[in-house]
Write a protein that holds these residues in place. Structure first.
Motif, short mmCIF file in Angstrom:
data_model
loop_
_atom_site.label_atom_id
_atom_site.label_comp_id
_atom_site.label_asym_id
_atom_site.label_seq_id
_atom_site.Cartn_x
_atom_site.Cartn_y
_atom_site.Cartn_z
N PHE A 50 0.88 -1.15 -0.03
CA PHE A 50 -0.09 0.09 -0.04
C PHE A 50 0.95 1.15 -0.07
N ILE A 51 0.15 2.39 -0.20
CA ILE A 51 1.07 3.75 -0.44
C ILE A 51 0.42 4.58 0.93
N GLN A 52 1.63 5.01 1.59
CA GLN A 52 1.30 6.11 2.74
C GLN A 52 1.49 7.28 2.07
N ALA A 77 0.16 12.19 -9.31
CA ALA A 77 0.46 11.78 -10.64
C ALA A 77 1.47 10.85 -10.48
N ALA A 78 2.55 11.03 -9.59
CA ALA A 78 3.67 9.95 -9.31
C ALA A 78 3.21 8.63 -8.82
N VAL A 79 2.15 8.45 -7.89
CA VAL A 79 1.35 7.29 -7.48
C VAL A 79 0.72 6.73 -8.70
N ASN A 80 0.19 7.45 -9.37
CA ASN A 80 -0.51 6.80 -10.51
C ASN A 80 0.16 6.13 -11.52
N SER A 81 1.64 6.67 -11.64
CA SER A 81 2.60 6.29 -12.46
C SER A 81 3.24 4.75 -12.20
N LEU A 82 3.02 4.56 -11.11
CA LEU A 82 3.43 3.08 -10.58
C LEU A 82 3.13 2.08 -11.42
N GLU A 83 4.22 1.25 -11.71
CA GLU A 83 3.85 0.10 -12.62
C GLU A 83 3.02 -0.87 -11.96
N VAL A 85 -0.09 -1.74 -9.30
CA VAL A 85 -1.14 -0.94 -8.62
C VAL A 85 -1.11 -1.32 -7.06
N PRO A 86 -0.94 -0.33 -6.38
CA PRO A 86 -1.13 -0.68 -4.78
C PRO A 86 -2.49 -1.26 -4.31
N ASP A 87 -2.51 -2.05 -3.26
CA ASP A 87 -4.08 -2.54 -2.92
C ASP A 87 -4.87 -1.45 -2.38
N PHE A 88 -4.13 -0.57 -1.68
CA PHE A 88 -4.68 0.72 -1.30
C PHE A 88 -3.93 1.89 -0.83
N ILE A 89 -4.35 3.00 -0.67
CA ILE A 89 -3.67 4.40 -0.30
C ILE A 89 -4.16 4.70 0.98
N VAL A 90 -3.45 5.27 1.94
CA VAL A 90 -3.70 5.75 3.06
C VAL A 90 -3.17 7.37 3.27
N PHE A 91 -3.92 8.22 3.56
CA PHE A 91 -3.46 9.67 3.94
C PHE A 91 -3.36 9.30 5.57
N THR A 92 -2.32 9.95 6.20
CA THR A 92 -2.26 9.97 7.68
C THR A 92 -2.27 11.44 8.09
N GLY A 93 -3.35 12.08 7.86
CA GLY A 93 -3.53 13.32 8.48
C GLY A 93 -2.79 14.67 7.88
N ASP A 94 -3.54 15.62 8.52
CA ASP A 94 -3.01 17.10 7.78
C ASP A 94 -3.51 17.21 6.36
N LEU A 95 -4.71 16.85 6.02
CA LEU A 95 -4.97 16.84 4.54
C LEU A 95 -4.89 18.38 3.97
N THR A 96 -5.44 19.16 5.00
CA THR A 96 -5.38 20.80 4.55
C THR A 96 -4.52 21.24 5.74
N HIS A 97 -4.33 22.58 5.33
CA HIS A 97 -3.51 23.59 6.30
C HIS A 97 -4.90 24.27 7.22
N THR A 98 -4.50 24.66 8.53
CA THR A 98 -5.30 24.94 9.29
C THR A 98 -5.87 26.38 9.04
N ALA A 116 -7.82 14.26 -4.53
CA ALA A 116 -7.41 12.88 -4.05
C ALA A 116 -8.21 12.21 -5.12
N ALA A 117 -9.41 12.29 -5.37
CA ALA A 117 -10.29 11.66 -6.24
C ALA A 117 -9.65 11.42 -7.75
N GLY A 118 -8.46 12.08 -7.98
CA GLY A 118 -7.77 11.58 -9.33
C GLY A 118 -6.94 10.64 -9.25
N LEU A 119 -6.54 9.91 -7.92
CA LEU A 119 -5.98 8.69 -7.77
C LEU A 119 -6.50 7.63 -8.50
#
Length: 306
Positions: A50-52, A77-83, A85-98, A116-119
């Motif tokens: 998976f990708i973190q 784009a970098a994740v989408n270019s991986l040869e 395909v990861p099983d899943f992707i996780v975002f571990t917080g601070d998606l946005t700036h306060t 993120a929907a572009g993944l």
């Protein structure tokens, strides 16, 4: 771009040193004692990866990242270019700036979600950071992404997402700790467990808010299980730590790097280097082996391909 491989055998210390000598950055966290006869629910015992991604801080502007409006898209784009395909992707917080403006907070969360929907991988898990949730106890975050703590299973591994940011004091809280204890009671002692959280559960450097006020209680609950690994963000750099047999691994940020704990008087971002743009920024590929003992192989990848 470096590659991580999940093979049938655990990587040896000698092999690790050979790989490190080639200039790669491959880290192995061994999880011993797992028995296939005691495999937890959630799927077959198969290798996967998976990708973190962490600390995107969408809405941040200014130094030290002159490409603050483009770095997240480049990471997608970098994740989408991986040869592979990861099983899943996780975002571990601070998606946005306060921001103190509730409307602006929701606008940033909406824009982040759209990007993120572009993944290409649609199995994506989210969790808040303090920038997303501490000012309103996670109210706006939950409108867009749902629960701030939850669990799921994948191919025999139990994943637990802990929220240590919605409480502005930086605590998990007794209610969530009781939930965690109940989740763990349902798993056998040898269950394979991966925890995702934003802040470190241990006291890395409390002077910089790099700790969880009651994180020791969560670690104590987790210690009863033999195979536990924690992945977190918040500190904007790669870091590895052990609490007993539990390995904790921090991920780089996708907006700006921060200094090593206590290495300078203040927790100010490291400057942008025009000669090496995006230095210190990246994402992580985690390969999980179903072999015994179970290993996680971690590879840090840059935002842009080298």
């Amino acid at each position: 771009m470096k590659q991580a491989h999940a093979g049938a055998q655990a990587i040896s210390r000698r092999s690790f040193l050979r790989l490190a000598g080639l200039g790669g950055a491959i880290y192995v966290s061994g999880l011993s004692g797992w028995s296939s006869a005691a495999a937890p629910p959630g799927g077959a015992n198969e290798d996967f990866f998976f990708i973190q991604l962490s600390d995107t801080h969408w809405g941040f502007e200014g130094a030290p990242n002159p490409d603050a409006h483009g770095t997240l898209q480049k990471a997608v784009a970098a994740v989408n270019s991986l040869e592979q395909v990861p099983d899943f992707i996780v975002f571990t917080g601070d998606l946005t700036h306060t921001t103190d403006d509730p409307q602006e907070r929701r606008q940033r969360l909406r824009e982040f979600k759209d990007i993120a929907a572009g993944l290409k991988v649609k199995n994506v898990h989210f969790m808040p950071g303090e920038h997303d949730a501490s000012l309103d106890h996670g109210e706006a975050y939950q409108e867009f992404f749902g629960k701030t703590h939850y669990s799921f299973a994948h191919k025999g591994v139990n994943f637990i997402v802990i929220d240590n940011v919605s409480d502005p004091t930086g605590a998990i809280g007794e209610t969530q700790l009781a939930w965690l204890a109940d989740e763990l009671r349902q798993l056998p002692p040898q269950a394979r467990i991966v925890v995702f959280t934003h802040r470190p559960l241990f006291d890395l450097y409390p002077q910089w808010d790099w700790a969880t006020r009651d994180g020791a209680k969560a670690v104590e609950l987790l210690q009863a299980h033999a195979n536990v690994t924690v992945f977190y963000g918040h500190i904007h750099q790669e870091h590895h730590h052990m609490t007993g047999h539990i390995a904790h691994h921090a991920a780089k940020s996708l907006i700006f790097p921060l200094p090593a704990p206590g290495s300078q008087p203040k927790r100010t971002p490291l400057p942008w280097d025009d000669a090496y743009p995006y230095r210190g920024l990246g994402y992580r590929q985690v390969a999980a082996e179903a072999a015994k003992p179970m290993d996680y192989q971690l590879t840090e990848l840059p935002v842009l391909k080298g």
